[in-house]
Design an enzyme around this catalytic site. Structure first.
Site, mmCIF file in Angstrom:
data_model
loop_
_atom_site.group_PDB
_atom_site.id
_atom_site.type_symbol
_atom_site.label_atom_id
_atom_site.label_comp_id
_atom_site.label_asym_id
_atom_site.label_seq_id
_atom_site.Cartn_x
_atom_site.Cartn_y
_atom_site.Cartn_z
ATOM 1 N N LYS A 72 -13.216 -48.743 23.094
ATOM 2 C CA LYS A 72 -14.539 -48.143 22.862
ATOM 3 C C LYS A 72 -14.370 -46.715 22.329
ATOM 4 O O LYS A 72 -13.277 -46.144 22.385
ATOM 5 C CB LYS A 72 -15.322 -48.142 24.173
ATOM 6 C CG LYS A 72 -14.647 -47.361 25.308
ATOM 7 C CD LYS A 72 -15.237 -47.716 26.667
ATOM 8 C CE LYS A 72 -14.585 -46.903 27.762
ATOM 9 N NZ LYS A 72 -14.953 -47.384 29.104
ATOM 10 N N ARG A 125 -23.751 -48.493 38.307
ATOM 11 C CA ARG A 125 -23.916 -48.059 36.923
ATOM 12 C C ARG A 125 -24.391 -49.242 36.095
ATOM 13 O O ARG A 125 -25.503 -49.256 35.605
ATOM 14 C CB ARG A 125 -22.581 -47.505 36.406
ATOM 15 C CG ARG A 125 -22.660 -46.829 35.074
ATOM 16 C CD ARG A 125 -21.329 -46.243 34.632
ATOM 17 N NE ARG A 125 -20.337 -47.271 34.312
ATOM 18 C CZ ARG A 125 -19.171 -47.018 33.710
ATOM 19 N NH1 ARG A 125 -18.842 -45.767 33.416
ATOM 20 N NH2 ARG A 125 -18.324 -47.985 33.433
ATOM 21 N N TYR A 152 -14.037 -12.715 21.771
ATOM 22 C CA TYR A 152 -15.439 -12.545 22.162
ATOM 23 C C TYR A 152 -15.551 -12.167 23.638
ATOM 24 O O TYR A 152 -14.821 -12.676 24.487
ATOM 25 C CB TYR A 152 -16.202 -13.847 21.951
ATOM 26 C CG TYR A 152 -16.508 -14.153 20.505
ATOM 27 C CD1 TYR A 152 -17.339 -13.321 19.755
ATOM 28 C CD2 TYR A 152 -15.980 -15.280 19.900
ATOM 29 C CE1 TYR A 152 -17.632 -13.608 18.431
ATOM 30 C CE2 TYR A 152 -16.275 -15.578 18.577
ATOM 31 C CZ TYR A 152 -17.101 -14.733 17.850
ATOM 32 O OH TYR A 152 -17.390 -15.019 16.551
ATOM 33 N N MET A 176 -14.744 -20.701 17.804
ATOM 34 C CA MET A 176 -15.070 -21.955 17.128
ATOM 35 C C MET A 176 -13.886 -22.491 16.308
ATOM 36 O O MET A 176 -13.581 -23.682 16.337
ATOM 37 C CB MET A 176 -16.274 -21.739 16.202
ATOM 38 C CG MET A 176 -16.734 -23.016 15.519
ATOM 39 S SD MET A 176 -18.045 -22.720 14.330
ATOM 40 C CE MET A 176 -19.411 -22.301 15.402
HETATM 41 C C1 LIG Z 1 -13.843 -47.634 29.876
HETATM 42 C C2 LIG Z 1 -13.729 -48.844 30.713
HETATM 43 C C3 LIG Z 1 -12.477 -49.405 31.009
HETATM 44 C C4 LIG Z 1 -11.175 -48.713 30.675
HETATM 45 O O1 LIG Z 1 -10.979 -47.668 31.618
HETATM 46 P P1 LIG Z 1 -9.674 -46.742 31.597
HETATM 47 O O2 LIG Z 1 -9.844 -45.898 32.805
HETATM 48 O O3 LIG Z 1 -9.742 -45.961 30.334
HETATM 49 O O4 LIG Z 1 -8.499 -47.636 31.654
HETATM 50 C C5 LIG Z 1 -12.443 -50.618 31.662
HETATM 51 N N1 LIG Z 1 -13.586 -51.240 32.040
HETATM 52 C C6 LIG Z 1 -14.809 -50.717 31.794
HETATM 53 C C7 LIG Z 1 -16.028 -51.443 32.258
HETATM 54 C C8 LIG Z 1 -14.920 -49.503 31.146
HETATM 55 O O5 LIG Z 1 -16.135 -48.966 30.930
#
Ligand SMILES: *Cc1c(COP(=O)(O)O)cnc(C)c1O
Length: 386
Positions: free
Chosen positions: A55, A153, A275, A328
């Site tokens: 993802k 979630r 800064y 930046m």
């Molecule tokens: C992002 C995610 C993973 C992978 O998690 P990592 O900690 O990056 O290995 C696996 N399952 C779900 C449902 C996720 O959202």
């Protein structure tokens, strides 16, 4: 360093020595390291299968290159967050199985069935819509069902699952190919929530007819056999990030980031740097200004001040501190302790690599390696090492 790591480093140094003079930041992504990490993870999960979570553009590293690499070492199942990500992925790995973690948004059923993407059904409402879609489209769609075992979630709650168990006809129009859940605290192996979620997952699964199951993220892979079930879903560990806190990280380094020194100066009187004038230095000091900043995803929270150290970078085998606030486009380094010829205008500084890891920088910035990776800037010139 392993042989593979040495080869990668030799190629990086050669590239930098001959680099286009216009380049100010170069991000090297070691695909061979990703392949090695997949092999380590899938070996640890065996006999369970190992998917790849790619993802967010493969955690910022480029979904097409990463997915093709993983497919090349035997990964045939991928998880993305969104439908758009699934569409980008499909072009890279046509015949792989693709699950969409965000599941079935209202009206997206046809996109799933026409592409053979598999939604992760996260609520009873998702299940109902998928059932209706499959019925009206006459499609035998495949889907995963996510159970909420304590993360609150995504996923069916125990009450929703009980309701579903009482209406088996809702599951008749499609094939439930996976039952999954997600662990909240797997990065803390001794957290009591891990065993609680595992017990709840086992219990909740019983209410559905037997299906392959998936529970472990990267950290879950290292929690042991009882967490593996049929399919593991590692993400961060593929990219070399630390999955488990408080233990040495066994994964190969994937990300190597270099920034160009644009100026070196010698101070002859007391100065403040950057800064807010938060960092005061007494002379004599030698300072190097490097072309990378928060616009490149180099986190401003890793700034330094007279009282608080900030991020560290590497130059010719030495750790070098960032001085003052991260701007930046620029950071300032104190190179006073290095031999004089090491920091040179036009030279390169290692911002991320095997000795200054994504997690080291994250720790300094009060965040996690995941956020550092997914925010790596678009301004860097990207080179894939394979
Ligand atoms: C992002 C995610 C993973 C992978 O998690 P990592 O900690 O990056 O290995 C696996 N399952 C779900 C449902 C996720 O959202």
């Amino acid at each position: 360093m392993t042989d593979r790591g040495e080869t990668a480093n030799a190629r990086i140094q050669q590239f930098l020595a001959e680099a286009d003079p216009r380049l100010t930041g170069v991000l090297f992504i070691d695909l061979a390291a990703i392949a090695a990490n997949y092999r380590l993870l899938s070996g640890t999960c065996a006999p369970a299968k190992c998917a790849g979570v790619i993802k967010a553009n493969a955690y910022g590293l480029g979904v097409v290159r990463v997915a093709s690499t993983l497919a090349g070492v035997g990964c045939d199942t991928f998880f993305v967050a969104t439908l758009r990500e699934a569409e980008s992925l499909k072009e890279a790995v046509g015949d792989a199985v693709i699950y969409v973690l965000d599941g079935l948004l209202p009206g997206t059923g046809p996109v799933f069935t026409s592409n053979e993407f598999r939604p992760v059904l996260n609520s009873l409402a998702d299940v109902r819509e998928w059932d209706e879609h499959c019925r009206s489209a006459g499609a035998q769609g495949k889907a995963a069902i996510q159970l909420d075992t304590g993360m609150t979630r995504l996923g069916l709650s125990p009450a929703e699952l009980a309701e579903l168990a009482g209406q088996p006809e809702l599951l008749a129009t499609f094939e439930t190919v996976l039952v999954m859940s997600h662990v909240a605290c797997a990065d803390e192996p001794n957290h009591p929530k891990n065993a609680q979620q595992l017990a709840r997952f086992r219990e909740m699964r019983q209410l559905l007819s037997p299906r392959p199951a998936s529970f472990a993220n990267s950290a879950g892979v290292f929690l042991g056999r009882s967490y593996h079930f049929d399919l593991a879903r590692p993400g961060i560990a593929l990219y070399g990030g630390r999955a488990v806190m408080g233990e040495p990280n066994p994964m190969a380094t994937v990300v190597h980031l270099y920034g160009r020194i644009v100026q070196v100066r010698q101070t002859t009187e007391p100065v403040t740097v950057g800064y807010g004038a938060t960092h005061s230095l007494d002379p004599p000091r030698r300072l190097a200004t490097v072309a990378a900043g928060y616009a490149d995803g180099y986190p401003r929270h890793a700034s330094a001040s007279s009282t608080d150290p900030g991020a560290t970078v590497r130059l010719a085998g030495h750790a070098v501190p960032v001085i003052g606030r991260i701007s930046m486009d620029l950071i300032v380094l104190d190179v006073s302790d290095l031999p004089e010829d090491v920091a040179q205008r036009g030279g390169w500084v290692e911002l991320l690599g095997a000795k200054v890891t994504v997690d080291d920088l994250a720790d300094r910035a009060g965040t996690i390696g995941y956020e550092i990776l997914t925010r790596l800037g678009r301004r860097y010139h990207r080179i894939y090492l394979d």
